[in-house]
Enzyme design. Sequence first.
Site, PDB file in Angstrom:
ATOM      1  CG  HIS A  43      -3.474   2.205   0.851  1.00  0.00           C
ATOM      2  ND1 HIS A  43      -2.475   1.269   0.663  1.00  0.00           N
ATOM      3  CD2 HIS A  43      -4.566   1.507   1.223  1.00  0.00           C
ATOM      4  CE1 HIS A  43      -2.957   0.062   0.924  1.00  0.00           C
ATOM      5  NE2 HIS A  43      -4.227   0.180   1.288  1.00  0.00           N
ATOM      6  CD  GLU A  74      -1.082   2.345  -2.392  1.00  0.00           C
ATOM      7  OE1 GLU A  74      -0.388   2.182  -3.406  1.00  0.00           O
ATOM      8  OE2 GLU A  74      -0.621   2.439  -1.255  1.00  0.00           O
ATOM      9  CG  HIS A 199       5.750  -1.255   1.367  1.00  0.00           C
ATOM     10  ND1 HIS A 199       6.286  -1.176   2.628  1.00  0.00           N
ATOM     11  CD2 HIS A 199       4.424  -1.122   1.516  1.00  0.00           C
ATOM     12  CE1 HIS A 199       5.297  -1.032   3.494  1.00  0.00           C
ATOM     13  NE2 HIS A 199       4.157  -0.987   2.852  1.00  0.00           N
TER      14      HIS A 199
HETATM   15  N1  PXP Z   1       2.551   0.552  -2.299  1.00  0.00           N
HETATM   16  C1  PXP Z   1       1.591   0.098  -1.463  1.00  0.00           C
HETATM   17  C2  PXP Z   1       0.620  -0.911  -1.979  1.00  0.00           C
HETATM   18  C3  PXP Z   1       1.478   0.588  -0.147  1.00  0.00           C
HETATM   19  O1  PXP Z   1       0.525   0.132   0.677  1.00  0.00           O
HETATM   20  C4  PXP Z   1       2.390   1.567   0.288  1.00  0.00           C
HETATM   21  C5  PXP Z   1       2.270   2.131   1.674  1.00  0.00           C
HETATM   22  O2  PXP Z   1       1.052   2.781   1.805  1.00  0.00           O
HETATM   23  C6  PXP Z   1       3.366   2.022  -0.618  1.00  0.00           C
HETATM   24  C7  PXP Z   1       3.433   1.481  -1.898  1.00  0.00           C
HETATM   25  C8  PXP Z   1       4.379   3.067  -0.240  1.00  0.00           C
HETATM   26  O3  PXP Z   1       5.240   2.565   0.732  1.00  0.00           O
HETATM   27  P1  PXP Z   1       6.171   3.560   1.576  1.00  0.00           P
HETATM   28  O4  PXP Z   1       5.258   4.428   2.384  1.00  0.00           O
HETATM   29  O5  PXP Z   1       7.016   2.643   2.388  1.00  0.00           O
HETATM   30  O6  PXP Z   1       6.958   4.360   0.583  1.00  0.00           O
END
Ligand code: PXP
Length: 233
Positions: A43, A74, A199
């Site tokens: 990301h 992303e 997330h």
């Molecule tokens: N999906 C998105 C769009 C995110 O921004 C993130 C965090 O960068 C994640 C998934 C992954 O989340 P986590 O780090 O809490 O597993």
Amino acid sequence: MTALSVNLNKLALLRNSRGHNSPDLLHYAQRFIELGVQGITIHPRPDERHIKQQDAHELAHLLKDFPQIEFNIEGYPSEAFLLLVEACMPAQCTLVPDAEDQLTSDHGWDFTKHLETLRPIIQRLKNAGIRVAVFLDPELKQVELAAKSGADRIELYTEEFAREFSKDFSGKNADQVLSKYNEAAILAQKLGLGVNAGHDLNLQNLPSFLSIPAILEVSIGHALMIECIDRRH
Ligand code: PXP
């Protein structure tokens, strides 16, 4: 089977805190691949506080040797981000409505406002041969509109589920919240959208979340890094 895509942001954050290349993202991307993950997610943010543009290029180059691994980039679709994605040609791009200074993604797109802006962006990425997912709260109205955007998939923002789950460990509220996600996923699938999720997913809450049928991919970063140093797992 649900694919696990490992988000490397936290490793990059650790590396950046020292100013030299340790931990080496390319090494650990390969390590995750050896361990059997199906995807690698990054990301990149405009301030490059974790993933840098150069990381995206280097990972894209590395992953050419692993065509079975899905590369997912992303981020917020600024022109700079779109150019980076087009240069890296990941299998998937997940569009996220982040503000520039946002700590972490904390909401999905509001398609009542952004449908017309996103439609040509989604088409541009699809024309380049990149699958497009859009980050979404589990709201039926948003799912309906996402289906009109041309996106291939949604990524359900799972923070609310994870929060409820950790509060009462699969009790009443967690069940209620889970059924909201279930309904959103089932509607998305009916409308022809694939469903990803991410997330705050972790080893405790994932089995419960995956009772929702046909989740294609989960992307996990934060908890995975913690679990690496938690000897109970
Ligand atoms: N999906 C998105 C769009 C995110 O921004 C993130 C965090 O960068 C994640 C998934 C992954 O989340 P986590 O780090 O809490 O597993």
